[in-house]
Design a protein around this motif. Structure first.
Motif, PDB file in Angstrom:
ATOM      1  N   ALA A 175      -3.502   9.017  -3.217  1.00 12.85           N
ATOM      2  CA  ALA A 175      -2.847   8.021  -4.084  1.00 12.85           C
ATOM      3  C   ALA A 175      -1.925   7.083  -3.326  1.00 12.85           C
ATOM      4  O   ALA A 175      -1.004   6.518  -3.919  1.00 12.85           O
ATOM      5  N   GLY A 176      -2.152   6.888  -2.036  1.00 12.14           N
ATOM      6  CA  GLY A 176      -1.255   6.040  -1.255  1.00 12.14           C
ATOM      7  C   GLY A 176      -1.300   4.586  -1.676  1.00 12.14           C
ATOM      8  O   GLY A 176      -2.382   4.038  -1.918  1.00 12.14           O
ATOM      9  N   PRO A 177      -0.148   3.915  -1.756  1.00 11.57           N
ATOM     10  CA  PRO A 177      -0.115   2.505  -2.130  1.00 11.57           C
ATOM     11  C   PRO A 177      -0.452   1.564  -0.973  1.00 11.57           C
ATOM     12  O   PRO A 177      -0.691   0.374  -1.197  1.00 11.57           O
ATOM     13  N   ASP A 178      -0.451   2.089   0.248  1.00 10.95           N
ATOM     14  CA  ASP A 178      -0.767   1.242   1.400  1.00 10.95           C
ATOM     15  C   ASP A 178      -2.236   0.813   1.361  1.00 10.95           C
ATOM     16  O   ASP A 178      -3.088   1.528   0.818  1.00 10.95           O
ATOM     17  N   PRO A 179      -2.560  -0.354   1.942  1.00  6.83           N
ATOM     18  CA  PRO A 179      -3.946  -0.833   1.911  1.00  6.83           C
ATOM     19  C   PRO A 179      -4.874   0.105   2.664  1.00  6.83           C
ATOM     20  O   PRO A 179      -4.549   0.596   3.741  1.00  6.83           O
ATOM     21  N   ALA A 180      -6.038   0.362   2.078  1.00  9.89           N
ATOM     22  CA  ALA A 180      -7.043   1.227   2.700  1.00  9.89           C
ATOM     23  C   ALA A 180      -8.411   0.738   2.252  1.00  9.89           C
ATOM     24  O   ALA A 180      -8.956   1.220   1.248  1.00  9.89           O
ATOM     25  N   PRO A 181      -9.000  -0.236   2.953  1.00 13.28           N
ATOM     26  CA  PRO A 181     -10.256  -0.843   2.501  1.00 13.28           C
ATOM     27  C   PRO A 181     -11.428   0.124   2.446  1.00 13.28           C
ATOM     28  O   PRO A 181     -12.381  -0.108   1.708  1.00 13.28           O
ATOM     29  N   HIS A 182     -11.363   1.224   3.219  1.00 18.27           N
ATOM     30  CA  HIS A 182     -12.484   2.161   3.245  1.00 18.27           C
ATOM     31  C   HIS A 182     -12.174   3.444   2.476  1.00 18.27           C
ATOM     32  O   HIS A 182     -12.871   4.442   2.644  1.00 18.27           O
TER      33      HIS A 182
END
Length: 268
Positions: A175-182
């Motif tokens: 559930a991390g709010p940091d960007p993670a495109p994959h």
């Protein structure tokens, strides 16, 4: 644990406290730089990251370290703070986003490329994070590793660091709010979260029913109390993570519905 090994453990723990305070100070400087540039950064993210750092310092404080050495319940309280509650608070602070905003564009692109590399994508996958996080606990408490860590200061400090890193990686992968495109889809992450909840509960029951960790200096009553602390404390932490997950899911659905509504209005 010998007196010399105990002193070395305290020294290693003190270095972890210094590292935590350094990360918090760097985060505060990053937030200050964002505000100087008149870029928005939610105050609650700063509060969340600060709270997470505070939980780490508490778990690594001398009284908690002494309690953790003498009593399995103290060790379990450290585990819950280091590996479950603190990582959730740190993750909600979105330190990755702040880092990308704070460094030059060229550096940010390099960091993004590294984050998208096959190795990092594999390590940050929810299943991998689950194995490192919950799987590591099974290895620690169901094998002689727990007792060995009390005679090896370097191993003991590394286990504390592992609690934090594996807990953060798992929380972020779910559930991390940091960007993670994959990042995998919501349903896969939800399934991994349910598996983690079940696996954590099963471990607590195994410890309670069969007296793990065996061949330790702790009596059965103490082990049972620590197992209960793991069971109920883990449930609370995982409930918090589930709430964060569903809140992000709801926010994403709301934004998607709003975009669909705007698109429909433009067409009409």
């Amino acid at each position: 644990m010998s007196h010399q090994a105990h002193l070395l453990t305290l020294a290693g723990t003190f270095l972890l406290v210094l590292l935590t305070l350094s990360l918090w100070f760097a985060y505060v400087l990053g937030v200050r730089a964002q505000r100087r540039r008149r870029k928005a950064w939610h105050c609650w993210r700063l509060v969340s990251f600060s709270f997470g750092c505070g939980l780490l310092v508490l778990a690594l404080s001398p009284p908690m370290v002494e309690w953790g050495h003498a009593d399995l319940r103290g060790h379990m309280a450290q585990h819950l703070l280091l590996g479950m509650f603190a990582p959730i608070a740190l993750m909600l602070g979105a330190p990755g986003t702040l880092l990308l905003r704070s460094v030059p564009v060229v550096t940010a692109r390099r960091l993004t490329d590294i984050a998208g590399s096959p190795l990092v994508r594999c390590m940050s996958h929810p299943v991998t994070a689950l194995l490192l996080n919950i799987g590591g606990l099974y290895v620690l408490y169901l094998t002689p590793l727990y007792q060995l860590s009390f005679n090896q200061p370097l191993l003991h400090v590394w286990l504390q660091l592992h609690f934090v890193l594996a807990g953060y990686l798992f929380s972020w992968s779910i559930a991390g709010p940091d960007p993670a495109p994959h990042r995998p889809g919501m349903w896969l992450r939800l399934g991994v979260l349910f598996v983690a909840i079940a696996a954590h509960a099963v471990l607590g029951k195994l410890m309670y029913a069969y007296g793990f960790p065996r061949d330790s200096a702790h009596d059965l009553a103490q082990i049972e109390a620590a197992a209960q602390l793991m069971y109920y404390g883990g449930d609370l932490a995982e409930l918090l993570l589930a709430l964060v997950f569903f809140a992000a899911w709801y926010r994403r659905r709301t934004m998607s519905d709003a975009l669909d509504w705007q698109t429909a209005n433009r067409r009409t």
